[in-house]
Scaffold this motif. Structure first.
Motif, PDB file in Angstrom:
ATOM      1  N   ILE A 179     -11.673   1.396   3.151  1.00 25.66           N
ATOM      2  CA  ILE A 179     -10.925   1.559   1.902  1.00 25.66           C
ATOM      3  C   ILE A 179     -10.221   0.261   1.526  1.00 25.66           C
ATOM      4  O   ILE A 179     -10.366  -0.252   0.413  1.00 25.66           O
ATOM      5  CB  ILE A 179      -9.907   2.714   2.021  1.00 25.66           C
ATOM      6  CG1 ILE A 179     -10.625   4.058   2.103  1.00 25.66           C
ATOM      7  CG2 ILE A 179      -8.925   2.691   0.849  1.00 25.66           C
ATOM      8  CD1 ILE A 179      -9.717   5.224   2.501  1.00 25.66           C
ATOM      9  N   VAL A 180      -9.439  -0.279   2.439  1.00 26.83           N
ATOM     10  CA  VAL A 180      -8.627  -1.461   2.129  1.00 26.83           C
ATOM     11  C   VAL A 180      -9.512  -2.679   1.880  1.00 26.83           C
ATOM     12  O   VAL A 180      -9.295  -3.419   0.914  1.00 26.83           O
ATOM     13  CB  VAL A 180      -7.590  -1.733   3.240  1.00 26.83           C
ATOM     14  CG1 VAL A 180      -6.847  -3.035   2.985  1.00 26.83           C
ATOM     15  CG2 VAL A 180      -6.597  -0.570   3.321  1.00 26.83           C
TER      16      VAL A 180
ATOM     17  N   ILE B 154       0.876  -1.158   0.000  1.00 29.40           N
ATOM     18  CA  ILE B 154       0.000   0.000   0.000  1.00 29.40           C
ATOM     19  C   ILE B 154       0.920   1.216   0.000  1.00 29.40           C
ATOM     20  O   ILE B 154       1.776   1.364   0.866  1.00 29.40           O
ATOM     21  CB  ILE B 154      -0.929   0.001   1.227  1.00 29.40           C
ATOM     22  CG1 ILE B 154      -1.875  -1.198   1.134  1.00 29.40           C
ATOM     23  CG2 ILE B 154      -1.687   1.325   1.322  1.00 29.40           C
ATOM     24  CD1 ILE B 154      -2.691  -1.461   2.382  1.00 29.40           C
ATOM     25  N   ILE B 155       0.773   2.040  -1.022  1.00 33.10           N
ATOM     26  CA  ILE B 155       1.613   3.223  -1.185  1.00 33.10           C
ATOM     27  C   ILE B 155       0.909   4.410  -0.538  1.00 33.10           C
ATOM     28  O   ILE B 155      -0.253   4.701  -0.878  1.00 33.10           O
ATOM     29  CB  ILE B 155       1.861   3.520  -2.682  1.00 33.10           C
ATOM     30  CG1 ILE B 155       2.428   2.302  -3.410  1.00 33.10           C
ATOM     31  CG2 ILE B 155       2.729   4.762  -2.856  1.00 33.10           C
ATOM     32  CD1 ILE B 155       3.728   1.793  -2.893  1.00 33.10           C
TER      33      ILE B 155
ATOM     34  N   PHE C 203      -2.578   1.208  10.352  1.00 38.50           N
ATOM     35  CA  PHE C 203      -2.311  -0.047   9.646  1.00 38.50           C
ATOM     36  C   PHE C 203      -1.784  -1.122  10.594  1.00 38.50           C
ATOM     37  O   PHE C 203      -2.116  -2.296  10.440  1.00 38.50           O
ATOM     38  CB  PHE C 203      -1.357   0.172   8.469  1.00 38.50           C
ATOM     39  CG  PHE C 203      -2.068   0.634   7.235  1.00 38.50           C
ATOM     40  CD1 PHE C 203      -2.872  -0.232   6.511  1.00 38.50           C
ATOM     41  CD2 PHE C 203      -1.957   1.944   6.804  1.00 38.50           C
ATOM     42  CE1 PHE C 203      -3.545   0.196   5.371  1.00 38.50           C
ATOM     43  CE2 PHE C 203      -2.625   2.382   5.666  1.00 38.50           C
ATOM     44  CZ  PHE C 203      -3.419   1.504   4.949  1.00 38.50           C
ATOM     45  N   LYS C 204      -0.988  -0.734  11.593  1.00 40.45           N
ATOM     46  CA  LYS C 204      -0.533  -1.718  12.586  1.00 40.45           C
ATOM     47  C   LYS C 204      -1.726  -2.306  13.334  1.00 40.45           C
ATOM     48  O   LYS C 204      -1.810  -3.518  13.542  1.00 40.45           O
ATOM     49  CB  LYS C 204       0.432  -1.070  13.579  1.00 40.45           C
ATOM     50  CG  LYS C 204       1.812  -0.869  13.053  1.00 40.45           C
ATOM     51  CD  LYS C 204       2.694  -0.234  14.122  1.00 40.45           C
ATOM     52  CE  LYS C 204       3.968   0.296  13.515  1.00 40.45           C
ATOM     53  NZ  LYS C 204       4.747   1.078  14.490  1.00 40.45           N
ATOM     54  N   ASN C 205      -2.653  -1.446  13.757  1.00 43.86           N
ATOM     55  CA  ASN C 205      -3.837  -1.906  14.491  1.00 43.86           C
ATOM     56  C   ASN C 205      -4.722  -2.810  13.642  1.00 43.86           C
ATOM     57  O   ASN C 205      -5.310  -3.760  14.151  1.00 43.86           O
ATOM     58  CB  ASN C 205      -4.664  -0.722  14.989  1.00 43.86           C
ATOM     59  CG  ASN C 205      -4.024  -0.003  16.143  1.00 43.86           C
ATOM     60  OD1 ASN C 205      -3.055  -0.462  16.737  1.00 43.86           O
ATOM     61  ND2 ASN C 205      -4.559   1.163  16.474  1.00 43.86           N
ATOM     62  N   LEU C 206      -4.824  -2.510  12.369  1.00 38.72           N
ATOM     63  CA  LEU C 206      -5.683  -3.301  11.484  1.00 38.72           C
ATOM     64  C   LEU C 206      -5.021  -4.608  11.064  1.00 38.72           C
ATOM     65  O   LEU C 206      -5.696  -5.515  10.581  1.00 38.72           O
ATOM     66  CB  LEU C 206      -6.088  -2.472  10.263  1.00 38.72           C
ATOM     67  CG  LEU C 206      -6.968  -1.265  10.581  1.00 38.72           C
ATOM     68  CD1 LEU C 206      -7.193  -0.417   9.335  1.00 38.72           C
ATOM     69  CD2 LEU C 206      -8.301  -1.702  11.175  1.00 38.72           C
ATOM     70  N   ALA C 207      -3.719  -4.696  11.216  1.00 39.46           N
ATOM     71  CA  ALA C 207      -2.954  -5.933  11.000  1.00 39.46           C
ATOM     72  C   ALA C 207      -3.108  -6.534   9.601  1.00 39.46           C
ATOM     73  O   ALA C 207      -3.160  -7.749   9.445  1.00 39.46           O
ATOM     74  CB  ALA C 207      -3.304  -6.964  12.072  1.00 39.46           C
TER      75      ALA C 207
ATOM     76  N   GLU D 131      -1.655  -7.737   6.078  1.00 38.40           N
ATOM     77  CA  GLU D 131      -0.355  -8.325   5.721  1.00 38.40           C
ATOM     78  C   GLU D 131       0.437  -7.421   4.771  1.00 38.40           C
ATOM     79  O   GLU D 131       1.645  -7.565   4.639  1.00 38.40           O
ATOM     80  CB  GLU D 131      -0.569  -9.691   5.038  1.00 38.40           C
ATOM     81  CG  GLU D 131      -1.241 -10.719   5.930  1.00 38.40           C
ATOM     82  CD  GLU D 131      -0.298 -11.267   6.985  1.00 38.40           C
ATOM     83  OE1 GLU D 131       0.893 -11.453   6.667  1.00 38.40           O
ATOM     84  OE2 GLU D 131      -0.757 -11.513   8.113  1.00 38.40           O
ATOM     85  N   ASN D 132      -0.234  -6.513   4.109  1.00 36.69           N
ATOM     86  CA  ASN D 132       0.401  -5.657   3.106  1.00 36.69           C
ATOM     87  C   ASN D 132       1.459  -4.753   3.720  1.00 36.69           C
ATOM     88  O   ASN D 132       1.196  -4.103   4.737  1.00 36.69           O
ATOM     89  CB  ASN D 132      -0.636  -4.761   2.427  1.00 36.69           C
ATOM     90  CG  ASN D 132      -1.799  -5.520   1.873  1.00 36.69           C
ATOM     91  OD1 ASN D 132      -2.613  -6.027   2.645  1.00 36.69           O
ATOM     92  ND2 ASN D 132      -1.899  -5.602   0.576  1.00 36.69           N
TER      93      ASN D 132
END
Length: 140
Positions: free
Chosen positions: A127-128, A7-8, A24-28, A30-31
């Motif tokens: 979004i992800v 993810i850029i 992103f760390k909290n959502l864990a 793999e990207n």
């Protein structure tokens, strides 16, 4: 689509980079999340790599080249364009002109950075998760 692709994130504000990184760390997911403070550095990476990122999350107000101009460069560059990378704006700078210009330029999403961490995390998750199930032309 490469669901495991990087993810850029194109964001020059260090506080926002930290907040996005913590989210992103909290959502864990793999990207890997790759941060670029400058649109030209992101374009350089995208031009040099064979990786197919899951998406690009870009601020509008960036030094040297703004988020809309980065999107224009992505569209003009055949090596990057054929990767079919969704380009989303994630910014505090919202007004009707920005939104209209973004969608007229085929931006795939325009999101305002939420004020609370909980809403910030919820927005990133939406979004992800959306782009992880979306089918892109390179999959057909």
């Amino acid at each position: 689509m490469n669901n495991d692709g990087p993810i850029i994130v194109i964001e020059d504000d260090l506080e926002d980079q930290f907040l996005i990184g913590e989210t992103f760390k909290n959502l864990a997911y793999e990207n890997p999340v790759l941060f670029f403070e400058d649109g030209y550095k992101a374009l350089e990476y995208l031009n040099e790599t064979d990786a197919k990122p899951l998406l690009i999350l870009s601020d509008i107000n960036l030094p040297r080249i703004n988020g809309m101009e980065v999107r224009d460069e992505v569209q003009r560059n055949e090596h990057i364009r054929v990767k079919c990378i969704p380009y989303l704006l994630f910014t505090t700078a919202t007004n009707q002109k920005f939104v209209i210009d973004a969608y007229c330029s085929s931006i795939q999403g325009f999101f305002q950075k939420p004020a609370s961490f909980q809403d910030f995390e919820k927005t990133i998750r939406i979004i992800v998760d959306y782009w992880k199930v979306c089918i892109r032309p390179d999959e057909c």
